[in-house]
Design a protein around this motif. Structure first.
Motif, short mmCIF file in Angstrom:
data_model
loop_
_atom_site.label_atom_id
_atom_site.label_comp_id
_atom_site.label_asym_id
_atom_site.label_seq_id
_atom_site.Cartn_x
_atom_site.Cartn_y
_atom_site.Cartn_z
N UNK A 57 0.93 -1.24 0.05
CA UNK A 57 -0.06 0.05 -0.03
C UNK A 57 0.85 1.18 0.01
N UNK A 58 1.99 1.23 0.73
CA UNK A 58 2.78 2.42 0.85
C UNK A 58 3.42 2.69 -0.26
N UNK A 59 3.93 1.59 -1.10
CA UNK A 59 4.59 1.79 -2.16
C UNK A 59 3.72 2.36 -3.31
N UNK A 60 2.56 1.66 -3.25
CA UNK A 60 1.75 2.34 -4.33
C UNK A 60 1.63 3.99 -4.17
N UNK A 61 1.09 4.29 -2.80
CA UNK A 61 1.07 5.72 -2.53
C UNK A 61 2.02 6.44 -2.81
N UNK A 136 8.62 0.05 8.33
CA UNK A 136 8.28 -0.18 6.99
C UNK A 136 8.68 1.06 6.27
N UNK A 137 8.60 1.08 5.02
CA UNK A 137 8.87 2.04 4.06
C UNK A 137 8.78 1.82 2.56
N UNK A 138 8.95 2.81 1.67
CA UNK A 138 9.17 2.75 0.10
C UNK A 138 10.01 3.67 -0.33
#
Length: 605
Positions: A57-61, A136-138
């Motif tokens: 989700x965070x990567x997509x955002x 977590x992160x992106x």
């Protein structure tokens, strides 16, 4: 659908229930030694599953955020950072309660942008093993300007767009902003603008080396050349070859004069108030000087015949009006290709557009014409020549009136309603440019232009010529340039057609790039066949451009005519590149969708 977390909780609950129902000492010991690690492993699986879902989700955002920032090419870096953060926050709004200690960083790279996001989340079961939080992160990067783009916007500015020009300006500006956003100031994006109505304006500074100044292009002044404009007083025309006076409506009837009308040696004749609706004789002409006619005039069977070669630029000069820059369609096939102008082939040269002055309303039975901008005098000497003052046909194509001496010429070149030889000549082409500000200013200034008609084939042909590496415009790079996309976007709000202008009179239609419907470059004097002729020219121009390597998008706005929908679908490179817009919102969306496709912003990580 139950979540991974819910399924994991259910499994653990079942294990606990089984544990409580079995009180055997061996079971207790076994569970203490073996069951607890199993429970921890299953709990860890639940936590890992949740983390994986959040990471995605965070990567997509982050991807969406960096793309939004990259498209805002005209913003400051701080504004881009704010745009990215707002996109990220909106995309993760339903996760905000779980994300803690969020940090976001936007970094300017040499060829793009990098957006890094970090956050912490509480674990559900790993706390039993001393792991209470996970980080977590992106990281999302966008590379700008992977390929070069040359784009021409071919936009219908006809009068039917009057209520929608503001929407068109907004939509076109949106597309320009999107495609320039991919460039990052590298100069790899060049965009041109081609407004069109029934003609296209190449600009008054268009090189004269590409203009038919000699009058040799067969499409130049077809309405004015060879026209019979007056009959000599006291002279009786001869139509037959033998006995009596003959019958002018029956050329085979014997007459008593020396003149013989041989149909096989003439184009036609425009006499007797042009009732025949055909061109004048070319056989039997003699030099008009012996009959007191101006230079270039001929004399034929009692009639004064206008010169065989008339130049539009000469008429502009004679009335003291500057040519604005509109051009007429070249003869086929040069009207639908990008062949460079060559003086050795007059058909390839461009003819200055000149809308003739139309007849004054000198009697109540005479129509009011669309473009009457000067009085019809002077005429040939009325003491010698007759049948000119009271003939609306002769008045319309009489070129003796094109003089500024002692007469008022009413010219209005401001849209939407115009008057004069440049009537219905729209805003000029903007050649391919990297100057986004200048391009947006030109789009902001677009207006609609009444009269004339819609000839999309000319818009397409000039949209292609703007992209072509050869003259008349040379800003385009060669077709075989590596990593180069040449793209044309064509937008119209209706069917191809020309406007009527007294269908029983000397013009039939308004003027256009193909001239009047009478004596212009048309297969027949028929409006429906003229529309089909334009459709055919448009489709061939699209096919030629695509064959040269141009990608074509088409947009049809507020038009449901089946043949026009089919035409615009076929013109597009493939069916998905055709957009049918029914509302202003649809029009804006179509331009934005095309812009997003053209932008080719691609994620590198």
């Amino acid at each position: 659908m139950r979540s991974v977390f819910a399924r994991g909780t259910s499994v653990l609950a079942n294990l606990a229930q089984r544990f409580r129902s079995n009180v055997s000492g061996n079971v207790v010991v076994t569970f203490a030694l073996v069951g607890l690690p199993v429970v921890l492993m299953m709990g860890a699986a639940v936590d890992f599953s949740q983390r994986s879902e959040l990471d995605a989700n965070i990567q997509d955002a982050a991807d969406a955020a960096v793309l939004a920032a990259a498209r805002s090419h005209d913003k400051t870096f701080a504004q881009k950072k704010d745009i990215a953060d707002k996109w990220f926050n909106a995309a993760t709004a339903d996760k905000s309660a779980r994300l803690q200690n969020i940090s976001r960083q936007l970094v300017q790279l040499e060829d793009g942008l990098r957006y890094t996001v970090k956050a912490e989340v509480d674990t559900s079961f790993m706390g039993l093993a001393g792991v209470t939080k996970w980080e977590i992160g992106a990281v999302a990067e966008v590379v700008l300007g992977g390929k070069e783009v040359e784009l021409s916007l071919v936009l219908d500015n006809t009068g039917s767009m009057s209520a929608d020009m503001a929407t068109l300006r907004t939509a076109a500006a949106d597309l320009v902003n999107i495609v320039f956003s991919m460039d990052g100031g590298q100069g790899k994006v060049r965009v041109g603008l081609v407004p069109y109505v029934a003609a296209v304006n190449v600009g008054s500074s268009f090189p004269t080396s590409m203009v038919d100044v000699a009058g040799d292009n067969p499409s130049q002044a077809t309405y004015l050349e060879w026209k019979w404009v007056a009959r000599k007083k006291g002279c009786t025309p001869y139509w037959g070859g033998g006995g009596g006076g003959g019958d002018p409506w029956n050329p085979g009837d014997p007459g008593n004069g020396a003149f013989i009308w041989d149909k096989t040696k003439t184009f036609a004749m425009n006499i007797w108030n042009e009732t025949l609706g055909i061109r004048p004789a070319q056989a039997g002409n003699e030099d008009g000087a012996a009959h007191g006619l101006p230079p270039g005039y001929m004399y034929n069977n009692c009639y004064a015949v206008q010169p065989a070669k008339i130049k539009h630029l000469d008429l502009f000069n004679q009335i003291g009006i500057n040519w604005k820059g509109c051009v007429e369609a070249r003869p086929y096939p040069y009207d639908v290709n990008d062949a460079p102008p060559n003086p050795n082939n007059p058909k390839t040269m461009f003819v200055p557009y000149f809308w003739p002055d139309e007849a004054d309303k000198f009697a109540n039975w005479v129509s009011s014409y669309a473009n009457n901008y000067m009085v019809d005098t002077p005429y040939l000497d009325p003491n010698v020549w007759e049948d000119q003052e009271n003939n609306e046909w002769h008045r319309t194509y009489n070129i003796t009136k094109y003089t500024k001496t002692g007469k008022t010429i009413t010219v209005d070149q401001l849209p939407p309603d115009t008057k004069g030889p440049n009537k219905a000549c729209p805003d000029p082409i903007v050649p391919l440019t990297t100057d986004k500000t200048n391009l947006l200013n030109s789009i902001a200034g677009l207006k609609h232009w009444n009269n004339s008609g819609t000839i999309s084939s000319e818009g397409v042909a000039w949209g292609w010529r703007v992209l072509s590496p050869g003259p008349p415009f040379t800003e385009g790079k060669p077709y075989d340039t590596p990593d180069l996309n040449k793209i044309m976007v064509i937008m119209s709000d209706g069917q191809n057609m020309i406007g009527s202008n007294n269908i029983n009179g000397p013009t039939i239609s308004n003027y256009s790039a193909y001239g009047y419907l009478r004596w212009g470059q048309w297969p027949e004097e028929n409006f429906n066949k003229a529309s089909k002729h334009i459709d055919d020219r448009m489709l061939e121009a699209c096919q030629n451009a695509k064959a040269a390597g141009v990608t074509v998008y088409t947009i049809l706005f507020r038009e449901n005519d089946a043949k026009t929908v089919n035409l615009f679908t076929k013109c597009a490179t493939k069916p998905p590149f055709f957009y049918k817009a029914s509302t202003p919102g649809d029009l804006v969306k179509a331009f934005n969708d095309i812009g997003s496709q053209i932008a080719q912003l691609r994620l590198s990580k």
